[in-house]
Design an enzyme around this catalytic site. Structure first.
Site, PDB file in Angstrom:
ATOM      1  N   ASP A 120     -36.374  15.711  90.629  1.00 57.26           N
ATOM      2  CA  ASP A 120     -35.829  16.087  89.327  1.00 57.26           C
ATOM      3  C   ASP A 120     -36.414  15.131  88.285  1.00 57.26           C
ATOM      4  O   ASP A 120     -37.564  15.284  87.882  1.00 57.26           O
ATOM      5  CB  ASP A 120     -34.300  16.016  89.445  1.00 57.26           C
ATOM      6  CG  ASP A 120     -33.568  16.534  88.230  1.00 57.26           C
ATOM      7  OD1 ASP A 120     -34.061  17.477  87.604  1.00 57.26           O
ATOM      8  OD2 ASP A 120     -32.499  15.999  87.893  1.00 57.26           O
ATOM      9  N   ASP A 176     -25.751  19.504  96.707  1.00 57.36           N
ATOM     10  CA  ASP A 176     -24.317  19.539  96.453  1.00 57.36           C
ATOM     11  C   ASP A 176     -23.984  19.482  94.971  1.00 57.36           C
ATOM     12  O   ASP A 176     -24.797  19.099  94.133  1.00 57.36           O
ATOM     13  CB  ASP A 176     -23.649  18.331  97.116  1.00 57.36           C
ATOM     14  CG  ASP A 176     -23.957  17.036  96.361  1.00 57.36           C
ATOM     15  OD1 ASP A 176     -25.155  16.750  96.157  1.00 57.36           O
ATOM     16  OD2 ASP A 176     -23.012  16.337  95.949  1.00 57.36           O
TER      17      ASP A 176
HETATM   18  P1  IMP Z   1     -33.968  12.415  90.439  1.00 59.61           P
HETATM   19  O1  IMP Z   1     -33.773  10.968  90.808  1.00 59.61           O
HETATM   20  O2  IMP Z   1     -33.537  12.706  89.055  1.00 59.61           O
HETATM   21  O3  IMP Z   1     -35.335  12.937  90.743  1.00 59.61           O
HETATM   22  O4  IMP Z   1     -32.930  13.233  91.280  1.00 59.61           O
HETATM   23  C1  IMP Z   1     -33.059  13.440  92.601  1.00 59.61           C
HETATM   24  C2  IMP Z   1     -31.700  13.636  93.210  1.00 59.61           C
HETATM   25  O5  IMP Z   1     -30.740  14.154  92.271  1.00 59.61           O
HETATM   26  C3  IMP Z   1     -31.805  14.638  94.318  1.00 59.61           C
HETATM   27  O6  IMP Z   1     -32.078  13.992  95.543  1.00 59.61           O
HETATM   28  C4  IMP Z   1     -30.463  15.316  94.285  1.00 59.61           C
HETATM   29  O7  IMP Z   1     -29.577  14.638  95.149  1.00 59.61           O
HETATM   30  C5  IMP Z   1     -29.971  15.187  92.867  1.00 59.61           C
HETATM   31  N1  IMP Z   1     -30.189  16.430  92.100  1.00 59.61           N
HETATM   32  C6  IMP Z   1     -31.061  16.627  91.103  1.00 59.61           C
HETATM   33  N2  IMP Z   1     -31.014  17.888  90.640  1.00 59.61           N
HETATM   34  C7  IMP Z   1     -30.061  18.509  91.375  1.00 59.61           C
HETATM   35  C8  IMP Z   1     -29.545  19.859  91.380  1.00 59.61           C
HETATM   36  O8  IMP Z   1     -29.943  20.772  90.639  1.00 59.61           O
HETATM   37  N3  IMP Z   1     -28.571  20.113  92.306  1.00 59.61           N
HETATM   38  C9  IMP Z   1     -28.089  19.174  93.177  1.00 59.61           C
HETATM   39  N4  IMP Z   1     -28.565  17.913  93.216  1.00 59.61           N
HETATM   40  C10 IMP Z   1     -29.535  17.579  92.307  1.00 59.61           C
END
Ligand code: IMP
Ligand code: MG
Length: 216
Positions: A120, A176
């Protein structure tokens, strides 16, 4: 350059099972689409990792379903370990990461495949990659089921991507909201009513997005 991953659109003709219809707005990726895509991804990983035993490092808790299906499709010698990553406190935006379980296998000189559920903002993978690199593996390749490129703030891309998805908050197949919905066999878009009722409403990150931040 990695091969482009298929884009998931929220116009699947497959209906949300009645049991989940109040909470899940629509199906983004069906169970069959996931299974088919994982088989293809596995072939690509096998080609790149042939000849050496690899260490698969999977991030808890969101990868449980994806990981189980991925590794049973990999006809390669591998060892498996986990890193627990979580974000606590009132903040629903990622960034405030807490490691809840440390890696136990020695990855020095090893080929590592790092698996996460969704890429994300990129903060999780950047943080974990930093930890892993300090352990001096021979190389690290990253593998995620979902890529939400529109949300990226860090300069990071995954080597293997299951699906490119739009900026929706999705649940199911391991992902989740407040630790719920991980058991859904498909990836679906969470209904806004669910996070409106939440005691800790997520901050929308963009108008299109049901933006919640949950780690794991
Ligand atoms: P990042 O650190 O922003 O890249 O987020 C990664 C983590 O955020 C993932 O491993 C997920 O656990 C959580 N995450 C990000 N987007 C979503 C979503 O749309 N649904 C559920 N979990 C999400
Ligand atoms: Mg996760």
């Amino acid at each position: 350059m990695r091969a482009p991953a298929p884009a998931a659109h929220a116009d699947s003709p497959v209906r949300v099972p009645t049991r989940w219809r109040k909470e899940v707005e629509r199906i983004l990726i069906t169970e069959d689409e996931i299974a088919q895509r994982i088989r293809r991804m596995s072939r690509g990983i096998e080609r790149d990792f042939t000849g050496r035993e690899m260490v698969v490092v999977s991030l808890l808790n969101g990868t449980v379903l994806f990981l189980a299906d991925l590794i049973r499709n990999l006809s390669l010698p591998l060892r498996l370990d986990f890193i627990g990553v979580s974000s606590y406190g009132a903040g629903t935006e990622s960034g405030n990461l807490v490691i809840t379980k440390e890696l136990r296998l020695d990855v020095r000189g090893r080929d590592v495949l790092l698996v996460d559920d969704i890429l994300d903002t990129g903060k999780t993978l950047v943080r974990v990659m930093g930890k892993l690199r300090a352990l001096k593996p021979r190389r690290i390749k990253t593998c995620v089921l979902l890529n939400k490129a529109a949300r990226r703030v860090e300069d990071i891309e995954a080597d293997y991507v299951g699906f490119e998805i739009p900026d929706y908050f999705v649940v199911g197949y391991g992902l989740d909201f407040a630790e719920r919905y991980r058991n859904l066999p498909f990836v679906g878009v969470l209904h806004p009513d669910v996070y409106k009722q939440s005691p800790q409403p997520p901050k929308p990150a963009s108008p299109k997005r049901a933006g919640a931040r949950r780690k794991g």
